[in-house]
Every structure is written in structure tokens, then in C-alpha cells.
Design an enzyme around this catalytic site. Sequence first.
Site, PDB file in Angstrom:
ATOM      1  N   ARG A  38       0.848  -1.191   0.000  1.00 43.51           N
ATOM      2  CA  ARG A  38       0.000   0.000   0.000  1.00 43.51           C
ATOM      3  C   ARG A  38       0.889   1.248   0.000  1.00 43.51           C
ATOM      4  O   ARG A  38       1.951   1.273   0.618  1.00 43.51           O
ATOM      5  CB  ARG A  38      -0.921   0.036   1.232  1.00 43.51           C
ATOM      6  CG  ARG A  38      -2.070  -0.953   1.170  1.00 43.51           C
ATOM      7  CD  ARG A  38      -3.089  -0.535   0.132  1.00 43.51           C
ATOM      8  NE  ARG A  38      -4.259  -1.405   0.083  1.00 43.51           N
ATOM      9  CZ  ARG A  38      -4.417  -2.432  -0.728  1.00 43.51           C
ATOM     10  NH1 ARG A  38      -3.432  -2.754  -1.558  1.00 43.51           N
ATOM     11  NH2 ARG A  38      -5.517  -3.155  -0.710  1.00 43.51           N
ATOM     12  N   HIS A  47      -0.175  -0.011 -10.066  1.00 45.04           N
ATOM     13  CA  HIS A  47      -0.872  -0.936  -9.160  1.00 45.04           C
ATOM     14  C   HIS A  47      -1.324  -2.190  -9.911  1.00 45.04           C
ATOM     15  O   HIS A  47      -2.495  -2.552  -9.913  1.00 45.04           O
ATOM     16  CB  HIS A  47      -2.078  -0.248  -8.506  1.00 45.04           C
ATOM     17  CG  HIS A  47      -2.487  -0.915  -7.217  1.00 45.04           C
ATOM     18  ND1 HIS A  47      -3.072  -0.228  -6.188  1.00 45.04           N
ATOM     19  CD2 HIS A  47      -2.405  -2.211  -6.796  1.00 45.04           C
ATOM     20  CE1 HIS A  47      -3.342  -1.057  -5.180  1.00 45.04           C
ATOM     21  NE2 HIS A  47      -2.938  -2.272  -5.538  1.00 45.04           N
TER      22      HIS A  47
END
Length: 306
Positions: A221, A269
Site C-alpha cells: 500500500r 498498481h
Amino acid sequence: MKITICFATLPPEPWVQAVQQAFPAAEVFAWAPGAPQADHAIVWAPPQQFIDEQSTLQALFNIGAGVDALLQLKLPPSLKVVRLDDAGMSVQMAEFVCHAVIRHFRELDAYEADVKTGRWSYRKPQSRADFAVGVMGLGVLGERVAKALQVFEFPVNGFSRSPKDLPGIRCFHGPQGLPEFLAATRVLVNLMPLTTETENILNQSTLSQLQQGGYLINVARGKHLVDEDLLALIDSGHLSGATLDVFRTEPLPAGHVFWQHPKITVTPHTSARTLREESIAQIVGKIQALQRGEPINGVVEHHRGY
């Protein structure tokens, strides 16, 4: 049996059709404000309004590995939050991380830059013994990554909150084990869950404990990383660079320094994408197990954050 689907950024219709096909006995529909009550929900970053309106839910099935966005909502204590065990993500993550480690180890970015200028160059091969890779977070994804790295004969360290015993991997755990883990690591791979304890864990203090010339691969993250601290350590020469797949703001804003930094590789991502068919098969199986009164894997402990 009613199943509702609520995604913040994805079209729900393909999932509605696929879940209905996989579970014909259920009534499956996409959520909208005022929608009927459901027994279970398949979600990705749903709004608080969804939780408030769907008061009869027994379980929330998250289609990603991380559940930090869900745990920021006000959830009823009795509501189960269930994460995917794997559903095809661990092999993708192992591919991505091994590629990033090998690209850095073999200095392929430097060769690529030379090729663009028409230069035929040579670099002395580096020693794997000097390239210990530390995997921070030894859940389903982290364990698969650590085992994959062993195939390429890198020394592999592992760090987790609680003790782990993985063959051939030097394991550390808990706050007391973190400094020794970092000091033994040249390439740090972050796969920690995002919790109040791990937010900003990749900072000046921790990253400066990596071996000289250390390298960061963050695939967990964006909020784990203090961006300014990474940049300062690269500029000082203590870190040689980073591969970043996750960011505090996504998409990464135009003009962000990471886009053009010569020692930072950016990907959008994409290290481990949710595979719809595999995920649906797993979720439907878990719903059916709950119907039979059987326990299921992947139930999140709210107080731990994963």
C-alpha cells in the site's frame, strides 16, 4: 439467498452475470441507493451509505487482498469481513517481484539506458550472496514470493508479526526482530497489510537500516511509504532506487516526482490483479460453506486489521 455487488471504481455488471451463473440458486444484483436488502455482499471500497443501508448483511467479501479501505468504515461488530485467500494473485505477485529483483540485480535499467544511446556496455556481474532479499509480510502472498525468490538462489529473509518457520528462509518477527531483519537485507519487498501499526513503516528510520545500496520494492500500500524519506535516502546514496507499484494517491498525480525520477520504476498498481473467475469460485464456495454452517478461511480480525 440474495447477493449484492458494490464496487467503487469497477463496473459491477460482469460480476453480477458471472456470480449469477456460478450460483443459480441466488438472486444477484448490483447495489444502488435504496436497493433491496441482501444476505452477502461482494465489494471493493464501498461507501459508508452502502454499509448503513444494507443492515441484514452477514458477510462482506472483498475482491482484493487488502481490506484497509473496508476497516475504515463503521461496520457492525457482527459483520464478517472476508478477504480472498489467493485466487490467482500470489503467482502474479511472485512474477512481479522476481522480475523487479532480477531487473535490479542484473542492472537491466542501466543496460537499457545505454542501448538507447547506442552504447555497447559491460558491467561486472554482482554476487547473489551480497543481495539478500527481505520479504516484509509473510502471509499468502509474501510466502509465495519468498519461495519464488529461492529458485533464483538469492538469500531470502522474512519478517512477520508472529513467528514463522519457512524452510531455507531466515525468519524474523515482531518489533524486536525488525532491526536485525533490516540490517540483513539489501532488497526490501513490502507485502505488509496496512494497519495503524504499519502505516508509514517505510520511513527514514527503517529504510536507513537497510544495507548500503539497498533497494525498495513496494507492492502493498502507498501509505506504508513516507515518500520524502525514500527520496532523501536515494539522493544521499544510501538507497540505490525503488520499484513502486502502489501510491498514497492513485492514479499517481501528473507531475509527481516519482514519474520522472531516474532511479524509481513506477507501475500502475498492477503487481497482482484480481482474476474474476477464480475469485468468484472462491467467494461462492465460501458463501455455500456459511450456508452449511461450516467455518471459512480469510475472515478478518477487525482489531488486527487483517
